[in-house]
Scaffold this motif. Sequence first.
Motif, mmCIF file in Angstrom:
data_model
loop_
_atom_site.group_PDB
_atom_site.id
_atom_site.type_symbol
_atom_site.label_atom_id
_atom_site.label_comp_id
_atom_site.label_asym_id
_atom_site.label_seq_id
_atom_site.Cartn_x
_atom_site.Cartn_y
_atom_site.Cartn_z
ATOM 1 N N ILE A 94 53.263 29.708 28.380
ATOM 2 C CA ILE A 94 52.539 28.465 28.714
ATOM 3 C C ILE A 94 51.217 28.811 29.414
ATOM 4 N N LEU A 95 51.289 29.762 30.347
ATOM 5 C CA LEU A 95 50.077 30.147 31.080
ATOM 6 C C LEU A 95 49.045 30.784 30.142
ATOM 7 N N ASN A 96 49.513 31.557 29.191
ATOM 8 C CA ASN A 96 48.592 32.148 28.204
ATOM 9 C C ASN A 96 47.887 31.056 27.398
ATOM 10 N N THR A 97 48.652 30.036 27.030
ATOM 11 C CA THR A 97 48.056 28.914 26.296
ATOM 12 C C THR A 97 46.996 28.235 27.171
ATOM 13 N N MET A 98 47.338 28.059 28.456
ATOM 14 C CA MET A 98 46.391 27.421 29.382
ATOM 15 C C MET A 98 45.129 28.273 29.536
ATOM 16 N N ALA A 99 45.300 29.597 29.600
ATOM 17 C CA ALA A 99 44.147 30.496 29.713
ATOM 18 C C ALA A 99 43.268 30.383 28.471
ATOM 19 N N GLN A 100 43.920 30.272 27.321
ATOM 20 C CA GLN A 100 43.212 30.108 26.048
ATOM 21 C C GLN A 100 42.399 28.807 26.048
ATOM 22 N N GLN A 101 42.988 27.772 26.614
ATOM 23 C CA GLN A 101 42.316 26.466 26.660
ATOM 24 C C GLN A 101 41.236 26.419 27.750
ATOM 25 N N GLY A 102 41.248 27.400 28.658
ATOM 26 C CA GLY A 102 40.303 27.407 29.765
ATOM 27 C C GLY A 102 40.780 26.605 30.959
ATOM 28 N N SER A 103 42.051 26.237 30.979
ATOM 29 C CA SER A 103 42.591 25.479 32.113
ATOM 30 C C SER A 103 42.847 26.389 33.307
ATOM 31 N N ILE A 104 43.128 27.657 33.042
ATOM 32 C CA ILE A 104 43.283 28.642 34.117
ATOM 33 C C ILE A 104 42.498 29.911 33.751
ATOM 34 N N LEU A 105 42.235 30.734 34.757
ATOM 35 C CA LEU A 105 41.592 32.024 34.520
ATOM 36 C C LEU A 105 42.449 33.095 35.176
ATOM 37 N N TRP A 106 42.859 34.099 34.425
ATOM 38 C CA TRP A 106 43.636 35.201 35.015
ATOM 39 C C TRP A 106 42.759 35.940 36.016
ATOM 40 N N GLU A 107 43.337 36.298 37.139
ATOM 41 C CA GLU A 107 42.556 36.993 38.170
ATOM 42 C C GLU A 107 42.300 38.447 37.799
ATOM 43 N N ASN A 108 43.266 39.104 37.171
ATOM 44 C CA ASN A 108 43.087 40.504 36.752
ATOM 45 C C ASN A 108 43.935 40.811 35.521
ATOM 46 N N GLU A 109 43.939 42.084 35.185
ATOM 47 C CA GLU A 109 44.648 42.508 33.965
ATOM 48 C C GLU A 109 46.168 42.479 34.115
ATOM 49 N N ASN A 110 46.653 42.234 35.305
ATOM 50 C CA ASN A 110 48.112 42.171 35.509
ATOM 51 C C ASN A 110 48.705 40.891 34.944
ATOM 52 N N PHE A 111 47.843 39.916 34.710
ATOM 53 C CA PHE A 111 48.286 38.613 34.183
ATOM 54 C C PHE A 111 49.396 38.009 35.043
ATOM 55 N N ASP A 112 49.179 38.027 36.326
ATOM 56 C CA ASP A 112 50.146 37.386 37.218
ATOM 57 C C ASP A 112 49.444 36.257 38.002
ATOM 58 N N GLY A 113 48.460 36.628 38.866
ATOM 59 C CA GLY A 113 47.735 35.611 39.614
ATOM 60 C C GLY A 113 46.664 34.957 38.742
ATOM 61 N N GLN A 115 43.445 31.558 38.608
ATOM 62 C CA GLN A 115 42.725 30.448 39.227
ATOM 63 C C GLN A 115 42.866 29.218 38.328
ATOM 64 N N ILE A 116 43.016 28.083 38.973
ATOM 65 C CA ILE A 116 43.193 26.855 38.176
ATOM 66 C C ILE A 116 41.834 26.167 38.045
ATOM 67 N N GLN A 117 41.440 25.892 36.802
ATOM 68 C CA GLN A 117 40.180 25.200 36.536
ATOM 69 C C GLN A 117 40.353 23.708 36.810
ATOM 70 N N LYS A 118 39.216 23.097 37.127
ATOM 71 C CA LYS A 118 39.283 21.702 37.545
ATOM 72 C C LYS A 118 39.706 20.775 36.406
ATOM 73 N N TYR A 119 39.137 21.063 35.222
ATOM 74 C CA TYR A 119 39.393 20.150 34.118
ATOM 75 C C TYR A 119 40.145 20.859 32.983
#
Lengths: 195, 373
Positions: A94-113, A115-119
């Motif tokens: 789900i988080l990967n899908t959100m990252a793809q949509q630009g809803s979140i941004l992974w903080e680093n290559e660990n893909f754990d933490g 940032q949540i985008q506003k829109y």
Amino acid sequence: MAQRFQSVIQDFQEEKQDYYSKLLQHPAFYTIQDHAETRQKQLASWADITHAYFKQRNLNNSSLTELSSESYPFFCLQNLGIPKRLNREEIKLILNTMAQQGSILWENENFDGFQIQKYSANEIADEIYKWAKKNYLIGEINTLEFIVRGNQTSQSEKFYDLPDNQILYALEVLQENKKCIIFGDSTQGYSAKFQ
Amino acid sequence: MVDKSIFFLSPERFPQIPNEIVLGTYKDIQMWEKAANFKLAGLDLQITTHRLLATSRANNALGFIINLENVIEQKDIKEGLVFKKLVAFKVKYKNQTKIEFKIPKGIEDAIAQVKGALSKKEWLKIVPVKKEDQIFQAQNMYSGIRDMQKKEDQKAQEQQKIVQSSFQKGDISSLFQNARELKEISQYLKGNLSKVDKQHEQSDLDKILSDLGYFNVITKEEAGNSYLDQLSNQIYSICNELFPKLGGIITLLDVFYFVNKKRQTCLLNPQEVLDACSKFQALGLNAIVTEYGNVKVVEQTTFDTEKDFQENIGKFITHNVGITAEQLARKLNISPVISRIKLNKALKSGKLVIDDSIEGQVYYKNFILDFQI
């Protein structure tokens, strides 16, 4: 349980509220499906709902570890005998899908933490289409650069100066709804015709 | 020799005559003794070279005997408007009496037999009887219809013994012996018929044997190089019978069971069954061996999965009411393995969604795609 989600999905359009409400109460929604089309729609729905949840809680960042912990209330259905919870791998999808949509941004290559985008992509898509209508751009072809940072885009627009991938995903949402056609590729750059 | 009372005596009181031969037996006859005006119906009559033996069907202990040497006169009589013959006798009994018989079936034969016996006068011939024979006769001394019934009973018991012996514990060899004998007979018949009309008659014979429950066991020795091809065709015919009942899919384990159950002898091993089934496609047969989650199955290629889903699976599942593989198996009367395969196929095609939890796997109609925004 339904009430808990009701507050999360209250900002969506009425049809979407009804659809998401049904999904969230269904036990099978808490198992990520294998069938490609079903899976895509399921993950997109989860991404949409999850972003709405983050916004409701005013969260700026979180992590996969936090979301998949036993004590985290989201991704869990409790109206059955044994609570049904999405596992870590499923939440990661789900988080990967959100990252793809630009809803979140992974903080680093660990893909754990992250940032949540506003829109979310849907919200940006709605805003871009409203902006296009307001500026009489329906039927016109415009570059992605012009849409995001052009002279007709004020800084007060939600999509002003957002990353290209987030804008592109929003345009794809519009294209799915037959409100625009996307031209070009990653090397030449993208354009969109609003309709 | 005049019998003082010929009626209502136990037939066992009349010993068997050494050279007596049974000429015919007749059922459901009527008798009319005219001196006492006595009528008797529902008799079984036996005509021998020496006498007429009759037994009441209602009571086997009752009967009577007319010795042919006492018959003074025998007549055929027409009765009524419709031409019906009777066998009538004038018999030395007390003074004299007339006895008539009405025989519903085979009266012409009966008359011929009586006339033949009367003309030959077998009772006048003296047959020397050995002492041993007398003892034997004394031991087996039955007469009349009762004798026949006892002999029939003995035959039935012997046959039952033969059949039962084949299934007794540890007597597999006799079972195989019986199967071999049956096969030898059929092979002999087939061999002879093939000389006349190979194709047509053999298929007819196969059908008759098949109706009798006979199954042609294909062996490596007989089939030679075409063993696997022949076996493949035969297994397919068995599968084809089972496909409609089992919903177009049969596990190889079930195929193995059904084939060997039919064969009963020269059983196949699982590898032979798999090898034969793997040739279905090459032989142009409408079935294929596939694997679903480590379960090998034989699947009918012409089976309409869509129709099967609509008519069988779909009606038990909704968007909100799910079903487990076991529940569906019970409803469709198929094995849970096949039920799960069918559900997983529908899942793969996007018709269903699955709720996979600790409590089990429940299948629902695909509400994610079906619900509209």
